[in-house]
Write a protein that holds these residues in place. Structure first.
Motif, PDB file in Angstrom:
ATOM      1  N   ALA A 279     -12.415  -9.534  -8.083  1.00  0.00           N
ATOM      2  CA  ALA A 279     -12.365  -8.470  -9.102  1.00  0.00           C
ATOM      3  C   ALA A 279     -13.706  -7.746  -9.165  1.00  0.00           C
ATOM      4  O   ALA A 279     -13.760  -6.508  -9.128  1.00  0.00           O
ATOM      5  CB  ALA A 279     -12.015  -9.072 -10.453  1.00  0.00           C
TER       6      ALA A 279
ATOM      7  N   GLU B  91      -0.932 -14.311  -6.476  1.00  0.00           N
ATOM      8  CA  GLU B  91      -0.794 -12.964  -7.060  1.00  0.00           C
ATOM      9  C   GLU B  91      -1.107 -13.029  -8.551  1.00  0.00           C
ATOM     10  O   GLU B  91      -1.853 -12.210  -9.096  1.00  0.00           O
ATOM     11  CB  GLU B  91       0.638 -12.444  -6.832  1.00  0.00           C
TER      12      GLU B  91
ATOM     13  N   HIS C 164     -14.238  -5.434  -6.326  1.00  0.00           N
ATOM     14  CA  HIS C 164     -13.118  -4.522  -6.016  1.00  0.00           C
ATOM     15  C   HIS C 164     -12.620  -4.732  -4.585  1.00  0.00           C
ATOM     16  O   HIS C 164     -12.340  -3.795  -3.852  1.00  0.00           O
ATOM     17  CB  HIS C 164     -13.535  -3.054  -6.227  1.00  0.00           C
TER      18      HIS C 164
ATOM     19  N   GLY D 248      -8.354 -10.310 -13.406  1.00  0.00           N
ATOM     20  CA  GLY D 248      -8.783  -8.920 -13.618  1.00  0.00           C
ATOM     21  C   GLY D 248      -8.817  -8.079 -12.354  1.00  0.00           C
ATOM     22  O   GLY D 248      -9.359  -6.972 -12.346  1.00  0.00           O
ATOM     23  N   VAL D 249      -8.261  -8.590 -11.263  1.00  0.00           N
ATOM     24  CA  VAL D 249      -8.173  -7.770 -10.046  1.00  0.00           C
ATOM     25  C   VAL D 249      -7.190  -6.635 -10.329  1.00  0.00           C
ATOM     26  O   VAL D 249      -6.112  -6.868 -10.892  1.00  0.00           O
ATOM     27  CB  VAL D 249      -7.695  -8.606  -8.846  1.00  0.00           C
ATOM     28  N   LEU D 250      -7.565  -5.383  -9.992  1.00  0.00           N
ATOM     29  CA  LEU D 250      -6.674  -4.245 -10.252  1.00  0.00           C
ATOM     30  C   LEU D 250      -5.379  -4.422  -9.461  1.00  0.00           C
ATOM     31  O   LEU D 250      -5.425  -4.879  -8.291  1.00  0.00           O
ATOM     32  CB  LEU D 250      -7.352  -2.938  -9.829  1.00  0.00           C
ATOM     33  N   ARG D 251      -4.260  -4.038 -10.073  1.00  0.00           N
ATOM     34  CA  ARG D 251      -2.969  -4.160  -9.397  1.00  0.00           C
ATOM     35  C   ARG D 251      -3.036  -3.457  -8.038  1.00  0.00           C
ATOM     36  O   ARG D 251      -2.517  -3.942  -7.049  1.00  0.00           O
ATOM     37  CB  ARG D 251      -1.884  -3.590 -10.302  1.00  0.00           C
ATOM     38  N   SER D 252      -3.757  -2.346  -7.984  1.00  0.00           N
ATOM     39  CA  SER D 252      -3.835  -1.565  -6.735  1.00  0.00           C
ATOM     40  C   SER D 252      -4.655  -2.287  -5.664  1.00  0.00           C
ATOM     41  O   SER D 252      -4.592  -1.935  -4.482  1.00  0.00           O
ATOM     42  CB  SER D 252      -4.479  -0.205  -7.039  1.00  0.00           C
ATOM     43  N   ASP D 253      -5.408  -3.318  -6.060  1.00  0.00           N
ATOM     44  CA  ASP D 253      -6.178  -4.097  -5.075  1.00  0.00           C
ATOM     45  C   ASP D 253      -5.453  -5.371  -4.669  1.00  0.00           C
ATOM     46  O   ASP D 253      -5.986  -6.175  -3.890  1.00  0.00           O
ATOM     47  CB  ASP D 253      -7.559  -4.460  -5.659  1.00  0.00           C
TER      48      ASP D 253
ATOM     49  N   ILE E 184      -4.298 -11.218 -10.714  1.00  0.00           N
ATOM     50  CA  ILE E 184      -4.099 -10.333 -11.875  1.00  0.00           C
ATOM     51  C   ILE E 184      -4.767 -10.929 -13.111  1.00  0.00           C
ATOM     52  O   ILE E 184      -5.467 -10.232 -13.855  1.00  0.00           O
ATOM     53  CB  ILE E 184      -2.592 -10.104 -12.114  1.00  0.00           C
TER      54      ILE E 184
ATOM     55  N   LYS F 279      -9.940  -5.996  -1.760  1.00  0.00           N
ATOM     56  CA  LYS F 279      -8.469  -5.960  -1.652  1.00  0.00           C
ATOM     57  C   LYS F 279      -8.006  -7.349  -1.211  1.00  0.00           C
ATOM     58  O   LYS F 279      -8.471  -7.862  -0.186  1.00  0.00           O
ATOM     59  CB  LYS F 279      -8.029  -4.896  -0.656  1.00  0.00           C
TER      60      LYS F 279
END
Ligand code: 6CS
Length: 291
Positions: free
Chosen positions: A154, A169, A157, A176-181, A173, A159
């Motif tokens: 996170a 998965e 940033h 705090g990992v962005l959904r887009s990553d 999440i 991927k």
């Protein structure tokens, strides 16, 4: 007219109500009894159990001639044979589709290394634990982004590649990992390719899965980081529909016998699992209560 109709209507209504009530009671008890102890009878008659797997060695694997193996199906096959169910027939499913598939009776059980977790225990019945493992990352050699936890992913940033609906998965999440990553890979080999092509910075799966993929990839530019910081050791079990309690209990009884006489260890330890780890915990502990 009125009375008669009322009666009849009411009578009929009552009769109909009575009849439908009786019918639904019969159906309910039949289904309940069918559901409860007839599940095993049904599988015995069917001659096989339909299981969901994920094709993630060494948990589950399908060879080119269609033979299903891996630690989870091998244990399930051995238990079921002792229960008079000759064989297993497997269908490959994403982790996220396994519980809905079970509830929709597309499978009779899940034998895929599905981790026992409270949220899942609310939706299905689990056997006692069979396979345990910790979490790991596959990264480029030297771990250039120093990724040792989901918080690191996170913060950078980065991927992260994961399998759909799996524990990794959720961990990403929650950290705090962005959904887009968070990039879902259809299976392990695709995840490795995505990492080699630079489409992801890290691929996350349990240690034994990443070890198996490292061997298959045999790529000196890749390395495994394990165990992932701030993640627990997970233990899996076989999952059953909520109404098949008698089947699940019958399964547990045979599994306990195999744990006691050493057959369980003989099946799973060649794959790299520890029988002791599974016997040191319990479904109740992992579910956070009875299941
Ligand atoms: O049950 C799970 O969520 C995890 N189990 C395995 C064996 N691999 C990945 C998946 O996330």
């Amino acid at each position: 007219m009125k009375f008669k109709t009322m009666f009849t209507r009411r009578g009929a209504g009552v009769l109909a109500l009575g009849a439908s009530l009786a019918l639904s009671l019969v159906a309910a008890t039949a289904t309940a009894s069918y559901a409860d102890d007839a599940a095993l009878t049904r599988l015995q008659k069917q001659g096989f159990a339909r299981i969901a797997i994920a094709n993630e060695p060494p948990w589950t694997s399908v060879s080119s001639d269609g033979k299903v193996s891996g630690a989870a199906p091998d244990v399930a096959r051995a238990v079921l044979q002792k229960l008079g169910v000759k064989d297993i027939v497997a269908s490959i499913s994403e982790y996220g589709a396994m519980i809905p598939g079970l509830q929709a009776h597309r499978f009779d059980m899940v034998a895929a290394g599905l981790f026992i977790k409270p949220q899942r225990c609310a939706a299905v019945l689990f056997s006692e634990p069979d396979l345990c493992d910790a979490e790991s990352f596959m990264v480029k050699k030297g771990n250039p982004m120093k990724l040792m936890s989901y918080a690191d992913i996170a913060a950078n940033h980065a991927k992260v590649g994961v399998v759909g609906g799996g524990t990794e998965e959720k961990l990403a999440i929650e950290a705090g990992v962005l959904r887009s990553d968070v990039i879902v890979a259809p299976d392990g080999l695709s995840g490795v390719k995505m990492l080699q092509d630079g489409r992801i910075d890290v691929f996350a799966l349990p240690i034994l899965s990443i070890s198996s993929l490292m061997k298959q990839a045999n790529d000196p530019n890749l390395e495994m980081y394990a165990p992932v910081k701030n993640t627990p050791i997970y233990c899996a079990g076989v999952a059953f529909p909520k109404q098949d309690r008698a089947l699940r209990d019958a399964y547990d009884k045979v599994l306990a016998q195999m744990k006691a006489d050493g057959e369980f260890a003989k099946i799973i330890e060649p794959y790299g699992y520890s029988a002791e780890a599974a016997m040191e915990t319990s479904r109740e502990k992992l579910c956070g209560g009875p299941n």
